[in-house]
Design a protein around this motif. Structure first.
Motif, PDB file in Angstrom:
ATOM      1  N   LYS A 132      15.461 -21.277  33.518  1.00 41.29           N
ATOM      2  CA  LYS A 132      14.454 -22.336  33.400  1.00 41.29           C
ATOM      3  C   LYS A 132      14.979 -23.658  33.949  1.00 41.29           C
ATOM      4  O   LYS A 132      14.242 -24.421  34.546  1.00 41.29           O
ATOM      5  N   ALA A 133      16.255 -23.908  33.707  1.00 41.55           N
ATOM      6  CA  ALA A 133      16.855 -25.176  34.122  1.00 41.55           C
ATOM      7  C   ALA A 133      17.364 -25.144  35.556  1.00 41.55           C
ATOM      8  O   ALA A 133      17.613 -26.191  36.146  1.00 41.55           O
ATOM      9  N   ARG A 134      17.516 -23.977  36.112  1.00 40.64           N
ATOM     10  CA  ARG A 134      18.120 -23.862  37.453  1.00 40.64           C
ATOM     11  C   ARG A 134      17.249 -22.997  38.350  1.00 40.64           C
ATOM     12  O   ARG A 134      17.136 -21.793  38.153  1.00 40.64           O
ATOM     13  N   ARG A 135      16.641 -23.586  39.325  1.00 38.10           N
ATOM     14  CA  ARG A 135      15.779 -22.847  40.251  1.00 38.10           C
ATOM     15  C   ARG A 135      16.623 -22.000  41.202  1.00 38.10           C
ATOM     16  O   ARG A 135      17.701 -22.397  41.613  1.00 38.10           O
ATOM     17  N   GLY A 136      16.117 -20.830  41.530  1.00 32.52           N
ATOM     18  CA  GLY A 136      16.802 -19.976  42.492  1.00 32.52           C
ATOM     19  C   GLY A 136      18.091 -19.362  41.974  1.00 32.52           C
ATOM     20  O   GLY A 136      19.002 -19.109  42.746  1.00 32.52           O
ATOM     21  N   MET A 137      18.156 -19.114  40.690  1.00 30.86           N
ATOM     22  CA  MET A 137      19.369 -18.545  40.102  1.00 30.86           C
ATOM     23  C   MET A 137      19.495 -17.071  40.504  1.00 30.86           C
ATOM     24  O   MET A 137      18.584 -16.284  40.327  1.00 30.86           O
ATOM     25  N   HIS A 138      20.624 -16.713  41.052  1.00 34.90           N
ATOM     26  CA  HIS A 138      20.904 -15.359  41.526  1.00 34.90           C
ATOM     27  C   HIS A 138      21.461 -14.511  40.378  1.00 34.90           C
ATOM     28  O   HIS A 138      21.994 -15.034  39.405  1.00 34.90           O
ATOM     29  N   GLY A 139      21.358 -13.208  40.527  1.00 38.69           N
ATOM     30  CA  GLY A 139      21.906 -12.293  39.542  1.00 38.69           C
ATOM     31  C   GLY A 139      23.404 -12.468  39.346  1.00 38.69           C
ATOM     32  O   GLY A 139      23.924 -12.298  38.248  1.00 38.69           O
ATOM     33  N   LYS A 140      24.107 -12.838  40.431  1.00 35.53           N
ATOM     34  CA  LYS A 140      25.548 -13.085  40.344  1.00 35.53           C
ATOM     35  C   LYS A 140      25.836 -14.226  39.363  1.00 35.53           C
ATOM     36  O   LYS A 140      26.771 -14.157  38.567  1.00 35.53           O
ATOM     37  N   HIS A 141      25.003 -15.270  39.414  1.00 30.98           N
ATOM     38  CA  HIS A 141      25.183 -16.394  38.502  1.00 30.98           C
ATOM     39  C   HIS A 141      24.896 -15.970  37.055  1.00 30.98           C
ATOM     40  O   HIS A 141      25.564 -16.423  36.124  1.00 30.98           O
ATOM     41  N   ALA A 142      23.914 -15.105  36.889  1.00 31.70           N
ATOM     42  CA  ALA A 142      23.605 -14.592  35.551  1.00 31.70           C
ATOM     43  C   ALA A 142      24.789 -13.804  35.001  1.00 31.70           C
ATOM     44  O   ALA A 142      25.156 -13.943  33.834  1.00 31.70           O
ATOM     45  N   ALA A 143      25.406 -12.981  35.839  1.00 32.67           N
ATOM     46  CA  ALA A 143      26.564 -12.198  35.401  1.00 32.67           C
ATOM     47  C   ALA A 143      27.728 -13.110  35.013  1.00 32.67           C
ATOM     48  O   ALA A 143      28.388 -12.873  34.004  1.00 32.67           O
ATOM     49  N   GLU A 144      27.963 -14.150  35.800  1.00 33.06           N
ATOM     50  CA  GLU A 144      29.029 -15.101  35.483  1.00 33.06           C
ATOM     51  C   GLU A 144      28.755 -15.810  34.157  1.00 33.06           C
ATOM     52  O   GLU A 144      29.666 -16.008  33.346  1.00 33.06           O
ATOM     53  N   LEU A 145      27.503 -16.189  33.937  1.00 38.45           N
ATOM     54  CA  LEU A 145      27.118 -16.848  32.691  1.00 38.45           C
ATOM     55  C   LEU A 145      27.341 -15.926  31.497  1.00 38.45           C
ATOM     56  O   LEU A 145      27.891 -16.339  30.469  1.00 38.45           O
ATOM     57  N   LEU A 146      26.928 -14.674  31.636  1.00 37.08           N
ATOM     58  CA  LEU A 146      27.122 -13.715  30.548  1.00 37.08           C
ATOM     59  C   LEU A 146      28.600 -13.485  30.259  1.00 37.08           C
ATOM     60  O   LEU A 146      29.009 -13.421  29.099  1.00 37.08           O
ATOM     61  N   ASP A 147      29.399 -13.370  31.316  1.00 35.11           N
ATOM     62  CA  ASP A 147      30.842 -13.205  31.138  1.00 35.11           C
ATOM     63  C   ASP A 147      31.438 -14.380  30.373  1.00 35.11           C
ATOM     64  O   ASP A 147      32.260 -14.197  29.478  1.00 35.11           O
ATOM     65  N   ALA A 148      31.022 -15.577  30.725  1.00 32.90           N
ATOM     66  CA  ALA A 148      31.542 -16.783  30.074  1.00 32.90           C
ATOM     67  C   ALA A 148      31.164 -16.858  28.597  1.00 32.90           C
ATOM     68  O   ALA A 148      31.849 -17.521  27.813  1.00 32.90           O
ATOM     69  N   HIS A 149      30.099 -16.178  28.211  1.00 30.21           N
ATOM     70  CA  HIS A 149      29.644 -16.208  26.819  1.00 30.21           C
ATOM     71  C   HIS A 149      29.935 -14.911  26.066  1.00 30.21           C
ATOM     72  O   HIS A 149      29.373 -14.653  25.005  1.00 30.21           O
ATOM     73  N   GLY A 150      30.789 -14.071  26.628  1.00 33.56           N
ATOM     74  CA  GLY A 150      31.247 -12.875  25.919  1.00 33.56           C
ATOM     75  C   GLY A 150      30.375 -11.640  26.028  1.00 33.56           C
ATOM     76  O   GLY A 150      30.596 -10.671  25.322  1.00 33.56           O
ATOM     77  N   HIS A 151      29.407 -11.637  26.895  1.00 33.42           N
ATOM     78  CA  HIS A 151      28.545 -10.467  27.098  1.00 33.42           C
ATOM     79  C   HIS A 151      29.052  -9.689  28.316  1.00 33.42           C
ATOM     80  O   HIS A 151      28.366  -9.565  29.326  1.00 33.42           O
ATOM     81  N   THR A 152      30.261  -9.143  28.205  1.00 33.84           N
ATOM     82  CA  THR A 152      30.900  -8.523  29.370  1.00 33.84           C
ATOM     83  C   THR A 152      30.231  -7.222  29.811  1.00 33.84           C
ATOM     84  O   THR A 152      30.129  -6.956  31.005  1.00 33.84           O
ATOM     85  N   ALA A 153      29.765  -6.407  28.880  1.00 32.18           N
ATOM     86  CA  ALA A 153      29.111  -5.145  29.262  1.00 32.18           C
ATOM     87  C   ALA A 153      27.834  -5.425  30.049  1.00 32.18           C
ATOM     88  O   ALA A 153      27.564  -4.773  31.065  1.00 32.18           O
TER      89      ALA A 153
END
Length: 127
Positions: A71-92
């Protein structure tokens, strides 16, 4: 196995799991139309679908994290989503998104990644 009309409705209209905010139909009952005199037979109201969709999202913290960031970032790629999840402990979940990116030759948005995680969490298709 034959499906009764109620079984068919539950299978094909998942938003029936929540109360309709528009017409007040209880969970499991079809939405009312024509001023409440008749039940709709093949669809539910948009408000009910929105409430159901929000309940799905709220029930999955990884998906919620991705969609809030998107919502806050337009054009967010799946790679960025994976990095965000990794940073918050959702590694699987992050690893699953990375595999999906690879399978799709890099073509996966953050919203598509969130939808993939939701579908797989609910027993949908997984590739």
């Amino acid at each position: 196995m034959d499906l009764t009309p109620n079984d068919w409705q539950r299978a094909n209209l998942p938003p029936l799991a929540v109360v309709c905010p528009d017409c007040g139909s209880a969970a499991g009952q079809l939405c009312a139309s024509h001023g409440g005199t008749r039940a709709r037979n093949s669809q539910v109201r948009r408000g009910r679908t929105a409430v159901w969709e929000q309940a799905r999202i709220d029930g999955n913290p990884a998906v919620r994290l991705i969609l809030d960031a998107a919502k806050a970032r337009r054009g967010m790629h799946g790679k960025h989503a994976a990095e965000l999840l990794d940073a918050h402990g959702h590694t699987a979940e992050a690893d699953r998104i990375r595999r999906a990116i690879s399978e799709r030759n890099g073509l996966l948005s953050a919203k598509q990644a969130a939808a993939l995680l939701l579908d797989e969490a609910e027993g949908g298709e997984s590739r």
